[in-house]
Design a protein around this motif. Structure first.
Motif, PDB file in Angstrom:
ATOM      1  N   ARG A 229      41.828  41.792  47.826  1.00  0.00           N
ATOM      2  CA  ARG A 229      43.095  42.207  48.431  1.00  0.00           C
ATOM      3  C   ARG A 229      43.688  41.129  49.341  1.00  0.00           C
ATOM      4  N   GLN A 230      42.867  40.213  49.835  1.00  0.00           N
ATOM      5  CA  GLN A 230      43.386  39.100  50.630  1.00  0.00           C
ATOM      6  C   GLN A 230      44.321  38.224  49.802  1.00  0.00           C
ATOM      7  N   ASP A 231      44.062  38.139  48.493  1.00  0.00           N
ATOM      8  CA  ASP A 231      44.902  37.349  47.583  1.00  0.00           C
ATOM      9  C   ASP A 231      45.878  38.214  46.802  1.00  0.00           C
ATOM     10  N   GLN A 232      45.538  39.499  46.637  1.00  0.00           N
ATOM     11  CA  GLN A 232      46.363  40.412  45.847  1.00  0.00           C
ATOM     12  C   GLN A 232      46.693  41.638  46.705  1.00  0.00           C
ATOM     13  N   PRO A 233      47.680  41.557  47.575  1.00  0.00           N
ATOM     14  CA  PRO A 233      47.975  42.659  48.504  1.00  0.00           C
ATOM     15  C   PRO A 233      48.353  43.971  47.820  1.00  0.00           C
ATOM     16  N   THR A 234      48.724  43.926  46.543  1.00  0.00           N
ATOM     17  CA  THR A 234      49.113  45.166  45.863  1.00  0.00           C
ATOM     18  C   THR A 234      47.902  46.016  45.475  1.00  0.00           C
ATOM     19  N   ILE A 235      46.703  45.433  45.522  1.00  0.00           N
ATOM     20  CA  ILE A 235      45.496  46.207  45.228  1.00  0.00           C
ATOM     21  C   ILE A 235      45.284  47.204  46.361  1.00  0.00           C
ATOM     22  N   GLY A 303      45.670  52.186  40.084  1.00  0.00           N
ATOM     23  CA  GLY A 303      45.974  51.038  40.927  1.00  0.00           C
ATOM     24  C   GLY A 303      46.887  50.048  40.219  1.00  0.00           C
ATOM     25  N   SER A 304      46.749  48.773  40.564  1.00  0.00           N
ATOM     26  CA  SER A 304      47.593  47.735  39.963  1.00  0.00           C
ATOM     27  C   SER A 304      46.726  46.561  39.521  1.00  0.00           C
ATOM     28  N   GLY A 305      47.279  45.747  38.613  1.00  0.00           N
ATOM     29  CA  GLY A 305      46.569  44.573  38.134  1.00  0.00           C
ATOM     30  C   GLY A 305      45.652  44.890  36.971  1.00  0.00           C
ATOM     31  N   ARG A 306      45.198  43.824  36.306  1.00  0.00           N
ATOM     32  CA  ARG A 306      44.301  43.953  35.156  1.00  0.00           C
ATOM     33  C   ARG A 306      42.994  43.249  35.506  1.00  0.00           C
ATOM     34  N   LEU A 307      41.896  43.985  35.434  1.00  0.00           N
ATOM     35  CA  LEU A 307      40.582  43.474  35.821  1.00  0.00           C
ATOM     36  C   LEU A 307      39.709  43.249  34.589  1.00  0.00           C
ATOM     37  N   LEU A 308      39.113  42.064  34.512  1.00  0.00           N
ATOM     38  CA  LEU A 308      38.046  41.791  33.552  1.00  0.00           C
ATOM     39  C   LEU A 308      36.773  41.559  34.361  1.00  0.00           C
ATOM     40  N   PHE A 309      35.794  42.418  34.177  1.00  0.00           N
ATOM     41  CA  PHE A 309      34.567  42.370  34.962  1.00  0.00           C
ATOM     42  C   PHE A 309      33.408  41.997  34.044  1.00  0.00           C
ATOM     43  N   ILE A 310      32.785  40.852  34.309  1.00  0.00           N
ATOM     44  CA  ILE A 310      31.634  40.392  33.544  1.00  0.00           C
ATOM     45  C   ILE A 310      30.417  40.479  34.457  1.00  0.00           C
ATOM     46  N   LEU A 322      35.395  51.042  40.873  1.00  0.00           N
ATOM     47  CA  LEU A 322      36.379  49.969  40.751  1.00  0.00           C
ATOM     48  C   LEU A 322      37.595  50.309  39.890  1.00  0.00           C
ATOM     49  N   PRO A 323      37.432  50.940  38.714  1.00  0.00           N
ATOM     50  CA  PRO A 323      38.596  51.135  37.840  1.00  0.00           C
ATOM     51  C   PRO A 323      39.762  51.878  38.477  1.00  0.00           C
ATOM     52  N   ALA A 324      39.512  52.721  39.464  1.00  0.00           N
ATOM     53  CA  ALA A 324      40.601  53.474  40.093  1.00  0.00           C
ATOM     54  C   ALA A 324      41.572  52.568  40.834  1.00  0.00           C
ATOM     55  N   TYR A 325      41.141  51.371  41.195  1.00  0.00           N
ATOM     56  CA  TYR A 325      41.963  50.478  42.010  1.00  0.00           C
ATOM     57  C   TYR A 325      42.739  49.458  41.180  1.00  0.00           C
ATOM     58  N   PHE A 326      42.658  49.579  39.860  1.00  0.00           N
ATOM     59  CA  PHE A 326      43.388  48.684  38.960  1.00  0.00           C
ATOM     60  C   PHE A 326      44.124  49.518  37.906  1.00  0.00           C
ATOM     61  N   GLU A 340      37.608  33.943  24.007  1.00  0.00           N
ATOM     62  CA  GLU A 340      38.370  34.842  23.148  1.00  0.00           C
ATOM     63  C   GLU A 340      38.640  36.169  23.855  1.00  0.00           C
ATOM     64  N   THR A 341      37.641  36.665  24.601  1.00  0.00           N
ATOM     65  CA  THR A 341      37.823  37.911  25.351  1.00  0.00           C
ATOM     66  C   THR A 341      38.878  37.740  26.432  1.00  0.00           C
ATOM     67  N   VAL A 342      38.858  36.597  27.089  1.00  0.00           N
ATOM     68  CA  VAL A 342      39.847  36.327  28.141  1.00  0.00           C
ATOM     69  C   VAL A 342      41.254  36.309  27.558  1.00  0.00           C
ATOM     70  N   ARG A 343      41.409  35.657  26.414  1.00  0.00           N
ATOM     71  CA  ARG A 343      42.737  35.596  25.784  1.00  0.00           C
ATOM     72  C   ARG A 343      43.195  36.973  25.337  1.00  0.00           C
ATOM     73  N   ALA A 344      42.266  37.769  24.831  1.00  0.00           N
ATOM     74  CA  ALA A 344      42.632  39.098  24.336  1.00  0.00           C
ATOM     75  C   ALA A 344      42.976  40.056  25.476  1.00  0.00           C
ATOM     76  N   GLU A 345      42.264  39.961  26.585  1.00  0.00           N
ATOM     77  CA  GLU A 345      42.459  40.897  27.691  1.00  0.00           C
ATOM     78  C   GLU A 345      43.592  40.494  28.631  1.00  0.00           C
ATOM     79  N   ARG A 346      43.859  39.213  28.757  1.00  0.00           N
ATOM     80  CA  ARG A 346      44.901  38.695  29.651  1.00  0.00           C
ATOM     81  C   ARG A 346      44.791  39.308  31.058  1.00  0.00           C
ATOM     82  N   PRO A 347      43.612  39.173  31.701  1.00  0.00           N
ATOM     83  CA  PRO A 347      43.455  39.780  33.034  1.00  0.00           C
ATOM     84  C   PRO A 347      44.196  38.980  34.094  1.00  0.00           C
ATOM     85  N   THR A 348      44.507  39.625  35.191  1.00  0.00           N
ATOM     86  CA  THR A 348      45.011  38.902  36.370  1.00  0.00           C
ATOM     87  C   THR A 348      43.861  38.544  37.300  1.00  0.00           C
ATOM     88  N   ILE A 349      42.772  39.309  37.191  1.00  0.00           N
ATOM     89  CA  ILE A 349      41.589  39.092  38.032  1.00  0.00           C
ATOM     90  C   ILE A 349      40.349  39.125  37.154  1.00  0.00           C
TER      91      ILE A 349
END
Length: 365
Positions: A229-235, A303-310, A322-326, A340-349
């Motif tokens: 949230r320090q970098d993404q205030p909309t979270i 929430g907001s934003g797209r999360l890819l969690f590895i 976590l999913p409730a906040y994105f 390939e997963t990164v390209r397909a998911e196009r996450p912001t975080i």
């Protein structure tokens, strides 16, 4: 004397035949193997490689002979209940006050905490440099990378380790890596102090399992989200006070299952945690993966934003919060960054989570 000799001979022959008979008939089949490892399969005989077959069959039979699980069941209870020792000390360490810890067979985790497997400054620098390259590659795609370290139980609860396995007073491997990454701009989330403070109110790790419990997971998620949230205030902002916490009886963990003690030992403390806010999420897909037993899971949240969690096994319980906040979340059990997963998911975080004992694997992420 003749009758006695014959009885001894017959008894000895029966004992020799019992494992084979049990393997065929399955008298002790209700004793399950709980060692948390893949057992060898019956090898095939290929002429003329008879010697190789004999070696492989010997290894197979030692792991699968009839009655083995029943014998280990009896041995395990005798070793723990009578001698107070671990039946498998390389797999599971028996600590104080009902605590169990992973043993050295898992990446020499005990030796790591005793300072016997230090991380050199040069190795830490190589890991930091590799992660910075990943950070730069992702930044070019508009993706912010965060690295979260899930501490070992030995780090958060060292007071219950056996006296002969006391922690080293030298900087830990994680300390050395943290110092190297501090010279970079990579968001590196170290939650050791946060969890140590939180354990004053509630238990944050299971006593019989390798993972943090529901409360420890919540504390870890709060620390991660508040850093993002320090970098993404909309979270949305997350507080532990946003959840109701109720204590309940617990189940036995994976460490006691490895020792077949799950029927005798259960968790003293567990928690049922529910949100009090309007934030919510739902799972929208479960995607099977080849060669990996755990499917990837997709969530839709408020929430907001797209999360890819590895992440690793510590990430399983994080899906509860976590999913409730994105707006969208995609969780992958892996230790590699798949382009390939990164390209397909196009996450912001993109969050990479790894347990403390495996931080050297960050060099190949």
């Amino acid at each position: 004397m003749q009758i006695r000799s014959r009885l001894v001979a017959v008894s000895f022959a029966v004992l020799l035949l019992l494992p084979t008979l049990d393997q065929v008939v399955g008298v002790s089949s209700w004793f399950r193997n709980t060692e948390n490892r893949q057992l060898r399969r019956m090898p095939l005989l290929h002429f003329p490689h008879v010697r190789q077959f004999v070696i492989r069959f010997d290894r197979y039979y030692k792991e699968n002979f009839g009655g083995r699980n029943a014998l280990f069941y009896v041995y395990s209870r005798w070793k723990y209940n009578v001698l107070g020792q671990s039946p498998l000390p390389e797999k599971v360490v028996v600590g104080k006050n009902g605590w169990f810890y992973l043993g050295n067979s898992y990446n020499r985790v005990v030796d790591q905490h005793r300072g016997l497997v230090p991380l050199s400054d040069s190795a830490a620098s190589l890991i930091a440099d590799h992660l910075i390259r990943r950070q730069q590659e992702l930044a070019q795609q508009g993706i912010k990378l965060y690295v979260l370290i899930a501490p070992d139980a030995e780090t958060i609860y060292p007071e219950y380790l056996p006296d002969h396995l006391a922690q080293s007073k030298e900087p830990s491997r994680l300390d050395v890596l943290k110092q190297a990454i501090a010279k970079t701009t990579l968001p590196f989330i170290d939650i050791r102090d946060t969890l140590r403070a939180a354990k004053r109110d509630h238990a944050v790790y299971y006593q019989t399992d390798t993972h943090w419990n529901a409360y420890g997971t919540l504390v870890g998620c709060a620390a991660l989200l508040n850093r993002i949230r320090q970098d993404q205030p909309t979270i949305p902002l997350i507080h532990v006070s946003d959840y109701t916490i109720q204590q309940r009886s617990g189940m036995s963990g994976d460490l006691t299952h490895m020792l077949t003690l799950q029927d005798n030992i259960t968790e003293k403390v567990d928690y049922a945690i529910r949100p009090t806010t309007r934030l919510a999420s739902r799972e929208t897909a479960s995607i099977p993966r080849e060669k990996i037993a755990f499917p990837s899971r997709r969530f839709s949240g408020s929430g907001s934003g797209r999360l890819l969690f590895i992440g690793d096994s510590f990430s399983n319980s994080m899906m509860q919060y976590l999913p409730a906040y994105f707006h969208e979340s995609y969780f992958v059990r892996d230790g590699k960054l798949d382009a390939e997963t990164v390209r397909a998911e196009r996450p912001t975080i993109l969050v990479l989570e790894i347990v403390e004992r495996n931080i050297s694997q960050l060099a190949t992420f």
